[in-house]
Motif scaffolding. Structure first.
Motif, short mmCIF file in Angstrom:
data_model
loop_
_atom_site.label_atom_id
_atom_site.label_comp_id
_atom_site.label_asym_id
_atom_site.label_seq_id
_atom_site.Cartn_x
_atom_site.Cartn_y
_atom_site.Cartn_z
N ARG A 163 43.60 -46.56 37.64
CA ARG A 163 42.78 -48.01 37.59
C ARG A 163 43.78 -48.94 37.78
O ARG A 163 43.38 -49.96 38.43
N GLU A 164 45.43 -48.77 37.57
CA GLU A 164 46.08 -49.44 37.90
C GLU A 164 46.08 -49.80 39.40
O GLU A 164 46.26 -51.08 40.23
N GLU A 221 43.61 -49.28 41.59
CA GLU A 221 42.60 -50.00 42.13
C GLU A 221 42.57 -51.44 41.60
O GLU A 221 42.18 -52.27 42.54
N THR A 222 43.20 -51.66 40.76
CA THR A 222 43.57 -53.09 40.43
C THR A 222 44.39 -53.80 41.43
O THR A 222 44.13 -54.85 41.90
N ASP A 263 42.68 -54.56 44.62
CA ASP A 263 41.69 -55.39 44.51
C ASP A 263 42.36 -56.80 44.61
O ASP A 263 42.19 -57.81 45.15
#
Length: 446
Positions: free
Chosen positions: A129-130, A132-133, A136
């Motif tokens: 998730r980190e 992917e963040t 982004d």
């Protein structure tokens, strides 16, 4: 007339049995005793009858001795077979318990591994998730930079047009072009750096995805292993609990009522086990935890069955060889009083054989009672009472607490009895039931 008949009889017998004379000589005189044929015949007949009676009595005694020896040997063989079966069942029970303990250890180890894998999986998810963040953010920055570049180009074009219109200098156009080129170089370097960082982020994301897939595969393998462990544990619990359940049902007792009574009386040691909970935040229990709770409940049920078995008379009241004589139900009265109801089981054995309590309980009567002779009554749990009659000696007093296997008296022939034996009764709620139901049910399990 009688003298003549006697003479004729003697004359006839004298042909086969001559008259004999027995001479008795002393210092002073000589006398004789005449043995007539009839006298000799009577003596020989009496002697023959005595010899025949001696032979018959000897044969009867020998047959009784042989029969008693055969019965004793058969009883000893049956006792040896029973003890061998008990030892085998005990060994099998210990093996089952050891397997259950090992399975419990493997289950705890598997749970620990699952917890570790879940922790690593959660960490991987957080890292993904980190990443992917971050990707982004970089993409957003790149898009914003492109927009700013386009705006800067538009503003530069407008500034150049305005400058050319006001001054008309070619040198200004060259400066403008140089500034635009420098700006494009800076933007190109920034875009290249952003693209490299994006590529690095994508590679890290791919590695994280591969790691997640590996962790998921390991988790599935552990789940399959846990399923096998749970299946073996559930099978072991079922195999151990089902015979106990059938034993109580065959004895006419409700297993649910027994377990409810044991659960009320044993809330500390020996009571229900604490269930497993994999979550402390109020989340729903996982299927593995539910299966583990079911296994623990089965073990708790087996433990309560063990407690109930010691509180109920699933045992023989004697440990010495005995013969089952008169059983439970109707029978011809041994004293010739017609068809009567017999409310117990008679076990004939040696005089003075130990009489044992068949379950834990309290002595409520110990003394003489008409018909029973010397009698002991023991009150057990669940409304059960056992009676032991016709004893030669009573070894307990009213109010004594006894355990299974304690000696409460000696076998005898007191009261209304035709020989040495034990009259054994079991009553539930005051109503007599067949004691062989309990004895046979216990033999099938223990």
């Amino acid at each position: 007339m009688l003298t003549r008949v006697a003479y004729r009889i003697n004359a006839t017998l004298e042909r086969y049995i001559p008259e004999q004379r027995l001479f008795l000589k002393s210092d002073a005189e000589t006398r004789f005793i005449r043995l007539r044929p009839t006298t000799q015949l009577i003596a020989m007949t009496g002697g023959a009858m005595f010899v025949a009676w001696t032979i018959v009595a000897t044969a009867v005694l020998m047959m009784d001795s042989i029969g008693a020896g055969s019965s004793r040997e058969q009883s000893q063989r049956q006792q040896a077979m029973y003890e061998e079966r008990l030892n085998a069942l005990s060994a099998d029970r210990d093996l089952r318990a050891e397997e259950a303990a090992r399975a419990q250890e493997r289950f705890n180890l598997a749970l620990a591994q699952v917890a570790q894998m879940q922790s690593r999986l959660l960490a991987s998810e957080d890292r993904r998730r980190e990443l992917e963040t971050g990707i982004d953010v970089i993409q957003s920055t790149l898009r914003r930079t492109i927009l700013e570049r386009d705006e800067a180009r538009a503003q530069a074009d407008e500034a150049s047009l305005a400058l050319a219109a006001s001054t008309g200098s070619a040198r200004t156009d060259e400066g403008r072009e140089k500034d635009v080129a420098d700006t494009l170089a800076i933007l190109t370097d920034a875009l290249g750096s952003a693209a490299q960082e994006r590529d690095l982020m994508e590679a890290a994301a791919e590695k994280s995805a591969e790691r997640v897939e590996s962790v998921i595969a390991e988790k599935r393998a552990i789940e399959r292993q846990n399923d096998e462990i749970f299946a073996k544990l559930e099978e072991a619990v079922t195999v151990s609990v089902e015979p106990l359940d059938n034993m109580f049902r065959d004895a006419g007792l409700s297993p649910d009522d027994l377990l409810s009574a044991v659960r009320k009386g044993y809330s500390g040691t020996g009571g229900p086990l604490s269930p497993i909970s994999m979550s402390t935040s109020g989340a729903r229990v996982t299927p593995e935890a539910a299966r583990a709770n079911a296994i623990l409940q089965g073990l708790d049920r087996m433990n309560m069955y063990r407690i109930a078995a010691f509180k109920t008379p699933f045992a023989m009241p004697v440990s010495t060889p005995v013969r089952f004589t008169s059983g439970f139900g109707g029978r011809n009265d041994p004293f010739g009083r017609g068809w009567r109801r017999h409310e117990g089981q008679d076990l004939a054995g040696a005089y003075g054989s130990p009489i044992l309590a068949t379950a834990d309980g309290v002595v409520t009567f110990a003394g003489w009672e008409s018909g029973y002779g010397r009698l002991v009554k023991i009150r057990h749990e669940f409304g059960i009472e056992t009676r032991y009659a016709h004893m030669s000696q009573i070894r307990v007093d009213v109010g004594d607490r006894v355990s299974r296997g304690d000696r409460i008296g000696d076998m005898g022939n007191s009261g209304r009895s035709t020989g040495t034996h034990l009259h054994y009764e079991i009553r539930i709620g005051g109503e007599a039931i067949n004691p062989m139901t309990f004895i046979k049910a216990a033999r099938d399990v223990f």
